[in-house]
Design an enzyme around this catalytic site. Structure first.
Site, mmCIF file in Angstrom:
data_model
loop_
_atom_site.group_PDB
_atom_site.id
_atom_site.type_symbol
_atom_site.label_atom_id
_atom_site.label_comp_id
_atom_site.label_asym_id
_atom_site.label_seq_id
_atom_site.Cartn_x
_atom_site.Cartn_y
_atom_site.Cartn_z
ATOM 1 N N SER A 19 0.817 -1.208 0.000
ATOM 2 C CA SER A 19 0.000 0.000 0.000
ATOM 3 C C SER A 19 0.856 1.266 0.000
ATOM 4 C CB SER A 19 -0.913 0.008 1.231
ATOM 5 O OG SER A 19 -0.143 -0.054 2.421
ATOM 6 N N GLY A 21 3.681 1.749 -1.711
ATOM 7 C CA GLY A 21 4.346 1.989 -2.979
ATOM 8 C C GLY A 21 5.039 0.733 -3.472
ATOM 9 N N GLU A 22 6.158 0.903 -4.165
ATOM 10 C CA GLU A 22 6.846 -0.241 -4.758
ATOM 11 C C GLU A 22 8.343 -0.180 -4.478
ATOM 12 O OE1 GLU A 22 5.714 0.209 -8.845
ATOM 13 O OE2 GLU A 22 3.896 -0.987 -8.596
ATOM 14 N N LYS A 38 13.076 2.435 -3.188
ATOM 15 C CA LYS A 38 11.686 2.462 -2.730
ATOM 16 C C LYS A 38 10.984 3.691 -3.304
ATOM 17 C CE LYS A 38 8.983 2.109 1.555
ATOM 18 N NZ LYS A 38 9.068 2.011 3.032
ATOM 19 N N ASP A 128 6.115 -1.407 15.607
ATOM 20 C CA ASP A 128 5.689 -2.498 14.718
ATOM 21 C C ASP A 128 6.747 -3.606 14.708
ATOM 22 O OD1 ASP A 128 3.982 -3.876 13.052
ATOM 23 O OD2 ASP A 128 4.608 -2.836 11.227
#
Length: 426
Positions: A19, A21-22, A38, A128
Site C-alpha cells: 500500500s 508503494g513499490e 523504494k 511495529d
C-alpha cells in the site's frame, strides 16, 4: 528503457510492494553495487517516505540499521535508495518449517534486543516489532540482524530534555495485531515497554511455531482485533511459555509490569537470554537453523532425507546440535584434566611445554569470553559484525504491505562460516 534515479542509480526489476508503494532492485552506475529503491506516490494519502528517510539518517551508523544512500523526488514519486538486504526472519522461519531451535531463537533475540535498545537510545519507539521487519544482511554481514520499516515509529521523548510524551488513552491500534501488546489493544499510548512485549511474543512465535490468537475468524477487522485482544488477555504467560525455559515467561512478565514511562533494563533482559545460551552449552557461531537446513538440502540424494519433510529436517538439526554439545563437553572435560595435570606437574623444567594445555586453549577461549559478557555494561554501539559469511537472496515477504529490501528470487539462504566462534560484543 534505461531509468535512472538521481543521476547515479539505474532501476531494474520490481522486488516488492504494498500500500505504501513499490520497491525495485537498483544498481549504482559507477560501482555496480546493488541497492534497494523504494518509490512512494507523491500524492499518497499518508506519505511516510520522507519521515522514514529522516529516521534512517538519525539512526545512521547503528549496527543493523540499513543506510540511506539517496532521497529525493522525481516526477510523481518520492524516492529512497537504500542498502540491499537479505531475507526477513519470517521468510527464514517458513524456510525452516515454521519452527526455530532454541539456539537460533536465543542468537536472534540477543541481536533483536540490541536493535530495539539502539532506537530507544535515539528517542524513538518502533511500534511495529514483528519478524517481517527484521532482515538478515548479505555478503560478509549475512549474520547481522537488521531492523527496518520505521514508517510507524514515534518519538517518545524530547531529545534534549528527555521529557516523556504524555499518557493517553482511546488510541487506535498502531502496528500488527498478532504481536501488539495488551496495552496497545486497549487503546493506551505506546511507549518503550510495548516494543519489548511485542518482541516477547515474536520469540514465543519462533519457539512454538504459532501463537494461540492466530487464525481467529471475524467478519470485520475491528471484530478480529477484539478477538485477538480477548484471547491474548485470557492466555496466561505461563501457559503461553509452557514447555520452554522459564526465562521466556520471566521476560514477558517483566515487560508487562513496566510502567508507561519506565526505562527497560536491557542488560537484565539480555542476561536472561545469554544465561540460557550458556546453560545449554551453545557456541555463538552464527550457525542459524537456515544455515544447517541449507547444508542438508545441498547433500547428495543418498545422504539427505528422502523428502523435504519438515520433521525430518528438524530432527537433523537437533542431531547436529547434540553432536556439537557433546564435542564441547568433551573439550571441557579435557580442559579440566589438563588443569589437574598442570597442577601436579608444576615441577617440570621450564623448557618442557604442556602440549595438552596449549591445544585446549582454542576450544575454550570463546566460551570464557562469552561468559564474561554476562556482566558487561549496557548497550554501546559495537558489534561483532566481522564474521565472514556468504549470502544471497530470497523471496519477498509474506506480508504484501511489508517494506522489504531484497531480491525477489528463489529461496537461497545465507551461509555461515562454521569456523567463526566469536561472540557478539556488547
Amino acid at each position: 528503457m534505461d531509468l535512472r534515479i538521481g543521476g547515479k542509480y539505474r532501476i531494474s526489476r520490481k522486488i516488492g510492494g504494498g500500500s505504501f508503494g513499490e520497491i525495485y532492485l537498483g544498481t549504482n552506475i559507477s560501482t555496480n553495487e546493488e541497492v534497494a529503491i523504494k518509490l512512494e506516490p507523491a500524492k499518497a494519502i499518508h506519505p511516510q517516505l520522507l519521515f522514514e528517510s529522516k529516521l534512517y539518517k538519525i539512526f545512521q551508523g547503528g549496527i543493523g540499521i540499513p543506510a540511506v544512500k539517496w532521497f529525493g523526488f522525481d516526477g510523481d514519486y518520492n524516492i529512497m535508495v537504500m542498502d540491499l538486504l537479505g531475507p526477513s526472519l519470517e521468510d527464514l522461519f517458513n524456510y525452516c518449517g515454521r519452527k526455530f531451535s532454541l539456539k537460533t531463537v536465543l542468537m536472534l533475540g540477543d541481536q533483536m534486543l540490541r536493535r530495539i535498545e539502539f532506537i530507544h537510545s535515539n528517542n524513538f519507539i518502533h511500534r511495529d516489532i514483528k519478524p517481517d521487519n527484521f532482515l538478515m544482511g548479505i555478503g560478509k554481514r549475512g549474520h547481522v540482524v537488521n531492523l527496518i520499516d520505521f514508517g510507524l515509529a514515534k518519538r517518545y521523548r524530547d531529545p534534549k530534555t528527555h521529557q516523556h510524551i504524555p499518557y493517553r488513552e482511546h488510541k487506535n491500534l498502531t502496528g500488527t495485531a498478532r504481536y501488539a501488546s495488551l496495552n496497545t489493544h486497549q487503546g493506551i499510548e505506546q511507549s518503550r515497554r510495548d516494543d519489548l512485549e511485542s518482541l516477547g511474543y515474536v520469540l514465543m512465535y519462533f519457539n512454538r511455531g504459532s501463537l494461540p490468537w492466530q487464525g481467529l475468524k471475524a467478519y470485520t477487522k475491528r471484530d478480529k482485533y477484539e478477538k485477538i485482544c480477548d484471547k491474548k488477555a485470557q492466555t496466561k504467560i505461563d501457559t503461553l511459555c509452557q514447555g520452554f525455559p522459564s526465562e521466556f515467561a520471566t521476560f514477558l512478565n517483566y515487560t508487562r509490569f513496566l510502567k508507561f514511562e519506565d526505562k527497560p533494563d536491557f542488560l537484565y533482559l539480555r542476561k536472561l537470554l545469554r544465561e540460557m545460551f550458556v546453560r545449554e552449552g551453545y557456541r555463538y557461531d552464527y550457525m542459524f537453523d537456515w544455515v544447517i537446513v541449507r547444508k542438508l538440502r545441498e547433500k547428495p540424494p543418498l545422504e539427505r532425507p528422502l523428502s523435504n519433510d519438515n520433521k525430518q529436517i528438524q530432527q537433523q538439526i537437533q542431531q547436529q546440535q547434540q553432536a556439537q554439545q557433546q564435542l564441547q563437553q568433551q573439550a571441557q572435560q579435557q580442559q579440566q584434566q589438563t588443569t589437574t595435570t598442570t597442577t601436579t606437574s608444576s615441577s617440570q623444567p621450564s623448557n618442557v611445554k604442556n602440549i595438552s594445555t596449549v591445544s585446549n586453549i582454542a576450544t575454550t577461549t570463546t566460551d570464557e569470553q562469552f561468559r564474561q559478557l554476562l556482566s558487561t555494561p549496557s548497550y554501546n554501539n559495537v558489534d561483532s559484525d566481522q564474521s565472514p559469511q556468504q549470502t544471497t537472496t530470497t523471496t519477498s515477504s509474506s506480508n504484501p504491505n511489508q517494506t522489504t529490501f531484497y531480491r525477489q528470487n528463489k529461496v537461497v539462504v545465507p551461509q555461515s562460516s562454521s569456523t567463526t566462534t566469536k561472540p557478539p560484543a556488547k
